[in-house]
Design an enzyme around this catalytic site. Structure first.
Site, PDB file in Angstrom:
ATOM      1  N   CYS A 101      11.549  -2.420  -0.102  1.00 12.61           N
ATOM      2  CA  CYS A 101      11.070  -1.036  -0.268  1.00 12.61           C
ATOM      3  C   CYS A 101      10.966  -0.235   1.032  1.00 12.61           C
ATOM      4  O   CYS A 101      11.187   0.973   1.028  1.00 12.61           O
ATOM      5  CB  CYS A 101       9.761  -1.005  -1.052  1.00 12.61           C
ATOM      6  SG  CYS A 101       8.411  -1.944  -0.334  1.00 12.61           S
ATOM      7  N   LYS A 189       1.580  -9.615  -9.339  1.00 11.28           N
ATOM      8  CA  LYS A 189       1.482  -8.362  -8.599  1.00 11.28           C
ATOM      9  C   LYS A 189       1.489  -7.208  -9.585  1.00 11.28           C
ATOM     10  O   LYS A 189       2.475  -6.950 -10.270  1.00 11.28           O
ATOM     11  CB  LYS A 189       2.657  -8.247  -7.642  1.00 11.28           C
ATOM     12  CG  LYS A 189       2.632  -6.964  -6.839  1.00 11.28           C
ATOM     13  CD  LYS A 189       3.749  -6.925  -5.825  1.00 11.28           C
ATOM     14  CE  LYS A 189       3.698  -5.630  -5.055  1.00 11.28           C
ATOM     15  NZ  LYS A 189       4.792  -5.517  -4.106  1.00 11.28           N
ATOM     16  N   ARG A 199       1.698   2.381   1.435  1.00 14.69           N
ATOM     17  CA  ARG A 199       3.003   3.072   1.344  1.00 14.69           C
ATOM     18  C   ARG A 199       3.135   4.136   2.423  1.00 14.69           C
ATOM     19  O   ARG A 199       4.231   4.402   2.899  1.00 14.69           O
ATOM     20  CB  ARG A 199       3.191   3.643  -0.063  1.00 14.69           C
ATOM     21  CG  ARG A 199       3.363   2.513  -1.065  1.00 14.69           C
ATOM     22  CD  ARG A 199       3.574   3.006  -2.474  1.00 14.69           C
ATOM     23  NE  ARG A 199       3.543   1.886  -3.400  1.00 14.69           N
ATOM     24  CZ  ARG A 199       3.468   2.003  -4.721  1.00 14.69           C
ATOM     25  NH1 ARG A 199       3.425   3.204  -5.265  1.00 14.69           N
ATOM     26  NH2 ARG A 199       3.453   0.939  -5.480  1.00 14.69           N
ATOM     27  N   ARG A 211       6.953   1.907 -10.125  1.00 10.48           N
ATOM     28  CA  ARG A 211       7.296   0.490 -10.058  1.00 10.48           C
ATOM     29  C   ARG A 211       6.961  -0.255 -11.363  1.00 10.48           C
ATOM     30  O   ARG A 211       6.927  -1.472 -11.399  1.00 10.48           O
ATOM     31  CB  ARG A 211       6.541  -0.181  -8.909  1.00 10.48           C
ATOM     32  CG  ARG A 211       6.731   0.448  -7.530  1.00 10.48           C
ATOM     33  CD  ARG A 211       6.723  -0.618  -6.449  1.00 10.48           C
ATOM     34  NE  ARG A 211       6.446  -0.162  -5.104  1.00 10.48           N
ATOM     35  CZ  ARG A 211       7.283   0.516  -4.345  1.00 10.48           C
ATOM     36  NH1 ARG A 211       8.463   0.896  -4.814  1.00 10.48           N
ATOM     37  NH2 ARG A 211       6.940   0.847  -3.106  1.00 10.48           N
ATOM     38  N   GLU A 227       3.669 -15.344 -14.870  1.00 11.17           N
ATOM     39  CA  GLU A 227       4.391 -15.148 -13.600  1.00 11.17           C
ATOM     40  C   GLU A 227       3.973 -16.212 -12.576  1.00 11.17           C
ATOM     41  O   GLU A 227       4.789 -16.721 -11.803  1.00 11.17           O
ATOM     42  CB  GLU A 227       4.097 -13.762 -13.015  1.00 11.17           C
ATOM     43  CG  GLU A 227       4.668 -12.614 -13.804  1.00 11.17           C
ATOM     44  CD  GLU A 227       6.150 -12.388 -13.563  1.00 11.17           C
ATOM     45  OE1 GLU A 227       6.704 -12.967 -12.613  1.00 11.17           O
ATOM     46  OE2 GLU A 227       6.750 -11.628 -14.355  1.00 11.17           O
ATOM     47  N   LYS A 242      -2.693  -9.969  -6.782  1.00  9.95           N
ATOM     48  CA  LYS A 242      -2.738  -8.739  -5.993  1.00  9.95           C
ATOM     49  C   LYS A 242      -2.799  -7.538  -6.918  1.00  9.95           C
ATOM     50  O   LYS A 242      -1.992  -7.468  -7.830  1.00  9.95           O
ATOM     51  CB  LYS A 242      -1.471  -8.697  -5.139  1.00  9.95           C
ATOM     52  CG  LYS A 242      -1.281  -7.419  -4.375  1.00  9.95           C
ATOM     53  CD  LYS A 242       0.085  -7.407  -3.750  1.00  9.95           C
ATOM     54  CE  LYS A 242       0.316  -6.027  -3.158  1.00  9.95           C
ATOM     55  NZ  LYS A 242       1.630  -5.846  -2.650  1.00  9.95           N
ATOM     56  N   SER A 268      -4.566  -2.256   0.516  1.00 10.60           N
ATOM     57  CA  SER A 268      -4.898  -1.089   1.336  1.00 10.60           C
ATOM     58  C   SER A 268      -5.885  -0.129   0.677  1.00 10.60           C
ATOM     59  O   SER A 268      -6.803   0.366   1.327  1.00 10.60           O
ATOM     60  CB  SER A 268      -3.612  -0.352   1.708  1.00 10.60           C
ATOM     61  OG  SER A 268      -2.910   0.060   0.546  1.00 10.60           O
ATOM     62  N   TYR A 307      -7.262  -6.502   5.493  1.00 13.06           N
ATOM     63  CA  TYR A 307      -7.301  -5.702   6.718  1.00 13.06           C
ATOM     64  C   TYR A 307      -8.692  -5.768   7.361  1.00 13.06           C
ATOM     65  O   TYR A 307      -8.879  -5.275   8.468  1.00 13.06           O
ATOM     66  CB  TYR A 307      -6.912  -4.248   6.401  1.00 13.06           C
ATOM     67  CG  TYR A 307      -5.587  -4.145   5.659  1.00 13.06           C
ATOM     68  CD1 TYR A 307      -4.388  -4.187   6.358  1.00 13.06           C
ATOM     69  CD2 TYR A 307      -5.530  -4.068   4.267  1.00 13.06           C
ATOM     70  CE1 TYR A 307      -3.167  -4.129   5.682  1.00 13.06           C
ATOM     71  CE2 TYR A 307      -4.321  -4.006   3.587  1.00 13.06           C
ATOM     72  CZ  TYR A 307      -3.148  -4.039   4.300  1.00 13.06           C
ATOM     73  OH  TYR A 307      -1.943  -3.989   3.627  1.00 13.06           O
TER      74      TYR A 307
HETATM   75  C1  PBG Z   1       5.841  -4.017  -1.164  1.00 13.33           C
HETATM   76  C2  PBG Z   1       4.413  -4.278  -0.970  1.00 13.33           C
HETATM   77  C3  PBG Z   1       3.364  -3.418  -1.315  1.00 13.33           C
HETATM   78  C4  PBG Z   1       2.223  -3.993  -0.788  1.00 13.33           C
HETATM   79  C5  PBG Z   1       2.582  -5.190  -0.185  1.00 13.33           C
HETATM   80  N1  PBG Z   1       3.945  -5.365  -0.324  1.00 13.33           N
HETATM   81  C6  PBG Z   1       3.327  -2.098  -1.940  1.00 13.33           C
HETATM   82  C7  PBG Z   1       3.978  -1.719  -3.168  1.00 13.33           C
HETATM   83  O1  PBG Z   1       4.226  -2.495  -4.095  1.00 13.33           O
HETATM   84  O2  PBG Z   1       4.288  -0.533  -3.198  1.00 13.33           O
HETATM   85  C8  PBG Z   1       0.866  -3.358  -0.861  1.00 13.33           C
HETATM   86  C9  PBG Z   1      -0.166  -3.892   0.031  1.00 13.33           C
HETATM   87  C10 PBG Z   1      -1.334  -2.994   0.238  1.00 13.33           C
HETATM   88  O3  PBG Z   1      -1.539  -1.997  -0.486  1.00 13.33           O
HETATM   89  O4  PBG Z   1      -2.099  -3.304   1.154  1.00 13.33           O
HETATM   90  N2  PBG Z   1       6.586  -4.650  -1.970  1.00 13.33           N
END
Ligand code: PBG
Length: 318
Positions: A101, A189, A199, A211, A227, A242, A268, A307
């Site tokens: 991405c 995920k 992002r 997505r 999964e 996640k 994040s 973080y």
């Molecule tokens: C990408 C990915 C994402 C995150 C980790 N790897 C974002 C997404 O799926 O858009 C998000 C991590 C975060 O928000 O801290 N494949």
């Protein structure tokens, strides 16, 4: 039984960019930076002193294209950084995110052949689902994982949610003799609203559509557990849920059902949620972070990608 958090429980994420002497602030993501390699090595001194022994790298390239070729070229940003880290901090476990991405112009996690998907129909008003070419995506992801393994990554972590991505990467690594490079599957995920600040950091927002055709619905618990099971069968050495604090039930159930090390990603949006509230005086940052991180651990996560890791490690020392 009381929970004991230790620095060993944490995996600290880093965003890496080309160049020198760069430590870029990300406006929407307080306390998180994009580092050039030299500055990253400085920061790792601190991380090392705090006893954090695992990091996760996200590469941000200078150029993007439709195939994400900057991700798997010989001297890609992540491989360059891994080599330097391994020279300076040989004991640090290096995890790398394996996804497209941040490297493709359209910002989706895989390769898209038909550019018409993800657009809104003038007739029905519905978005057509984004169609990822799974075969091409698996090939690209395997190449990325190989570059990272060649550079010395200990763990590769595919996050594209392409079908059979763990199997494809495991086979590619084994075939080239990287049997010791382990796979952390971003298994469960969810298509989450909590990824916004990430992002912005990785310049990886989708340019059209969303997505939801490849990430999981937050209404669907069964698919999440399936999964995880599939990733374990395909060869993942560790699995992940996640985001984390809206998904404690999934963490708990995954820990109960599967006998594999389990990671949870405190993403994040979850991090900034806490930060902005603390800035407004709604709560004390340290108190709320410890409550949240303890709950993730209590639910069953062995490792937490967060973080907040440096702050927590410092608080544990004080
Ligand atoms: C990408 C990915 C994402 C995150 C980790 N790897 C974002 C997404 O799926 O858009 C998000 C991590 C975060 O928000 O801290 N494949």
């Amino acid at each position: 039984m009381a929970i004991n958090l230790k620095p060993d429980n944490f995996i600290y994420p880093y965003f890496v960019i080309n160049g020198e002497k760069k430590k870029q602030e990300i406006k929407s993501f307080p306390g998180v930076f994009r580092f050039s390699c030299d500055r990253l090595l400085n920061d790792l001194e601190k991380v090392n002193r705090l006893g954090i022994n695992k990091i996760l790298l996200f590469g941000i390239p200078d150029k993007k294209d439709n195939l994400g070729s900057q991700a798997f070229k010989e001297n890609n940003i992540v491989s360059l950084v891994i080599k330097k880290i391994k020279n300076n901090f040989p004991k640090l476990a290096v995890f790398t995110d394996v996804c497209l991405c941040a490297y493709v112009t359209h910002g989706h996690c895989g390769i898209i052949r038909s550019p018409v998907c993800g657009h809104r129909s003038a007739v029905t008003g519905h978005l057509s689902p984004v169609k990822i070419d799974n075969k091409m995506t698996l090939k690209a992801l395997s190449e990325i994982a190989l570059r990272h393994a060649e550079a010395g990554a200990d763990w590769v972590a595919p996050s594209a949610m392409a079908k059979k991505q763990v199997l494809a990467i495991r086979e590619a690594l084994d075939k080239r003799g990287y049997k010791k490079t382990k796979i952390l599957g971003y298994s469960a995920k969810f298509a989450s609203n909590f990824y916004g600040p990430f992002r912005n950091a990785a310049h990886s927002s989708p340019k059209f559509g969303d997505r939801s055709s490849y990430q999981l619905s937050f209404k669907d618990k069964d698919s999440a557990l399936k999964e995880i099971k599939d990733d374990i069968r395909e060869g993942a050495s560790m699995v992940m849920v996640k985001p984390s604090f809206s998904y404690l039930d999934i963490i708990k159930e995954a820990k109960f059902r599967f006998k594999k090390p389990l990671a949870a990603y405190n993403v994040s949006g979850e991090y900034t949620f806490v930060k902005y509230g603390a800035r407004q005086g709604l709560w004390k940052e340290k108190d709320i972070v410890l409550e949240i991180i303890n709950s993730i651990k209590r639910a069953g996560a062995d490792f937490i990608i967060t973080y907040h890791a440096k702050d927590i490690a410092q608080w544990l020392k004080d």
